[in-house]
Design a protein around this motif. Structure first.
Motif, mmCIF file in Angstrom:
data_model
loop_
_atom_site.group_PDB
_atom_site.id
_atom_site.type_symbol
_atom_site.label_atom_id
_atom_site.label_comp_id
_atom_site.label_asym_id
_atom_site.label_seq_id
_atom_site.Cartn_x
_atom_site.Cartn_y
_atom_site.Cartn_z
ATOM 1 N N MET A 1 0.846 -1.196 0.000
ATOM 2 C CA MET A 1 0.000 0.000 0.000
ATOM 3 C C MET A 1 0.878 1.241 0.000
ATOM 4 O O MET A 1 1.910 1.296 0.638
ATOM 5 C CB MET A 1 -0.898 0.006 1.240
ATOM 6 N N THR A 2 0.447 2.228 -0.770
ATOM 7 C CA THR A 2 1.205 3.465 -0.822
ATOM 8 C C THR A 2 1.249 4.112 0.548
ATOM 9 O O THR A 2 0.258 4.210 1.235
ATOM 10 C CB THR A 2 0.558 4.437 -1.819
ATOM 11 N N GLN A 3 2.403 4.564 0.960
ATOM 12 C CA GLN A 3 2.565 5.141 2.283
ATOM 13 C C GLN A 3 2.176 6.609 2.295
ATOM 14 O O GLN A 3 2.182 7.292 1.277
ATOM 15 C CB GLN A 3 4.029 5.001 2.737
ATOM 16 N N ILE A 4 1.865 7.121 3.482
ATOM 17 C CA ILE A 4 1.581 8.535 3.667
ATOM 18 C C ILE A 4 2.836 9.336 3.339
ATOM 19 O O ILE A 4 3.956 8.886 3.544
ATOM 20 C CB ILE A 4 1.165 8.793 5.127
ATOM 21 N N GLY B 1 0.756 -12.333 3.108
ATOM 22 C CA GLY B 1 1.520 -13.033 2.092
ATOM 23 C C GLY B 1 0.768 -14.165 1.424
ATOM 24 O O GLY B 1 1.189 -14.659 0.367
ATOM 25 N N ASP B 2 -0.349 -14.588 2.019
ATOM 26 C CA ASP B 2 -1.125 -15.684 1.438
ATOM 27 C C ASP B 2 -1.827 -15.209 0.165
ATOM 28 O O ASP B 2 -2.203 -14.047 0.034
ATOM 29 C CB ASP B 2 -2.164 -16.178 2.446
ATOM 30 N N THR B 3 -1.993 -16.114 -0.772
ATOM 31 C CA THR B 3 -2.693 -15.822 -2.019
ATOM 32 C C THR B 3 -4.138 -16.282 -1.909
ATOM 33 O O THR B 3 -4.405 -17.399 -1.453
ATOM 34 C CB THR B 3 -2.014 -16.524 -3.209
ATOM 35 N N ARG C 1 -1.969 -8.342 2.090
ATOM 36 C CA ARG C 1 -0.894 -7.406 2.410
ATOM 37 C C ARG C 1 -0.764 -7.177 3.910
ATOM 38 O O ARG C 1 0.323 -6.905 4.408
ATOM 39 C CB ARG C 1 -1.132 -6.072 1.702
ATOM 40 N N ARG C 2 -1.869 -7.254 4.622
ATOM 41 C CA ARG C 2 -1.821 -7.143 6.083
ATOM 42 C C ARG C 2 -2.952 -7.977 6.665
ATOM 43 O O ARG C 2 -4.022 -8.102 6.068
ATOM 44 C CB ARG C 2 -1.925 -5.689 6.538
ATOM 45 N N SER C 3 -2.692 -8.557 7.813
ATOM 46 C CA SER C 3 -3.656 -9.432 8.469
ATOM 47 C C SER C 3 -3.746 -9.043 9.934
ATOM 48 O O SER C 3 -2.726 -8.959 10.630
ATOM 49 C CB SER C 3 -3.216 -10.893 8.332
ATOM 50 N N MET D 1 -8.461 -8.512 7.017
ATOM 51 C CA MET D 1 -7.238 -8.455 6.214
ATOM 52 C C MET D 1 -7.410 -7.502 5.041
ATOM 53 O O MET D 1 -8.474 -7.398 4.435
ATOM 54 C CB MET D 1 -6.876 -9.855 5.703
ATOM 55 N N GLY D 2 -6.340 -6.794 4.754
ATOM 56 C CA GLY D 2 -6.291 -5.940 3.577
ATOM 57 C C GLY D 2 -5.642 -6.701 2.450
ATOM 58 O O GLY D 2 -4.541 -7.240 2.613
#
Length: 233
Positions: free
Chosen positions: A1-4, A173-175, A194-196, A202-203
């Protein structure tokens, strides 16, 4: 994800928001709100977010979408009141790549956060408003990971991915293979976690999405943004 954008944490805080004081009397310490906007790459997003310390001047939002200082957002309270425009005053990164975003209204809005009180007239207006906005509040997604699968609620949606509410989310990391419905038809594709966040969800970021599905998703998001802007006119 793009950071601030770097340096966001050092930007001055709007005094009405930074005081942490609720200046609107009977307002709650937090509220839920629908947020519409565009990400750093101009991709539209929709998100149901938590607003902390809401006041007549603004609030602090907890978002999964990255935004930057000076950006305009459209907000609709879950009570169904008319949308209002707000500007990002400051943004900083929280844990698990969530963002705390301080927003300010261009003019004070003391009634925006107050509980919605139904009347015969307002109830009719609310019935007309909901279909026009077309909020995908009940949107669900079927997903299958390496070791688990489920049907869950979607709380955040963008052209690049979404946030799936799940008590036992797949690990980062899971698909995933995903499928969900939009007005233009079914969307089927592949995504990576990407995040859990255990107990929350999860995102995920889309990695494979047919051109037709991507076009339909973009059309849905653009229509949602357009409908909200029309309500303001």
């Amino acid at each position: 994800m793009t950071q601030i954008l770097e340096g966001a944490q050092s930007e001055p805080v709007n005094s009405a928001l930074g005081s942490g004081q609720n200046t609107s009397g009977d307002l709650a310490a937090s509220a839920m709100v629908y947020v519409y906007g565009h990400g750093p790459t101009r991709n539209p997003f929709y998100e149901e977010a938590k607003a902390l310390n809401p006041t007549a001047e603004g609030a602090s939002l907890i978002l999964s979408a990255a935004v930057c200082r000076g950006q305009k957002l459209l907000l609709i309270s879950v009570a169904g009141q008319d949308p209002v425009e707000a500007q990002v005053v400051r943004a900083r990164t929280l844990d698990a790549q969530m963002f705390e975003v301080e927003i300010a209204f261009p003019a004070t809005r003391p009634d925006f956060w107050r509980p919605f009180r139904r009347s015969a007239k307002s109830h009719g207006a609310e019935r007309r408003r909901s279909p026009r906005v077309g909020l995908p509040r009940g949107m669900t997604i079927a997903w299958q990971g390496t070791h688990q699968n489920d049907i869950s609620r979607v709380s955040s949606l963008s052209l690049g991915g979404l946030f799936i509410e799940a008590a036992d989310p797949a690990p980062a990391g899971d698909t995933l293979r995903v499928q969900f419905d939009i007005p233009g038809g079914a969307v089927r594709g592949q995504a990576v976690v990407r995040r859990s966040i255990k107990g929350k969800g999860m995102g995920v970021e889309f990695t494979e999405l047919p051109a037709g599905s991507r076009a339909g998703l973009n059309e849905l998001l653009q229509r949602l943004l357009g409908d909200v802007r029309n309500l303001r006119s």
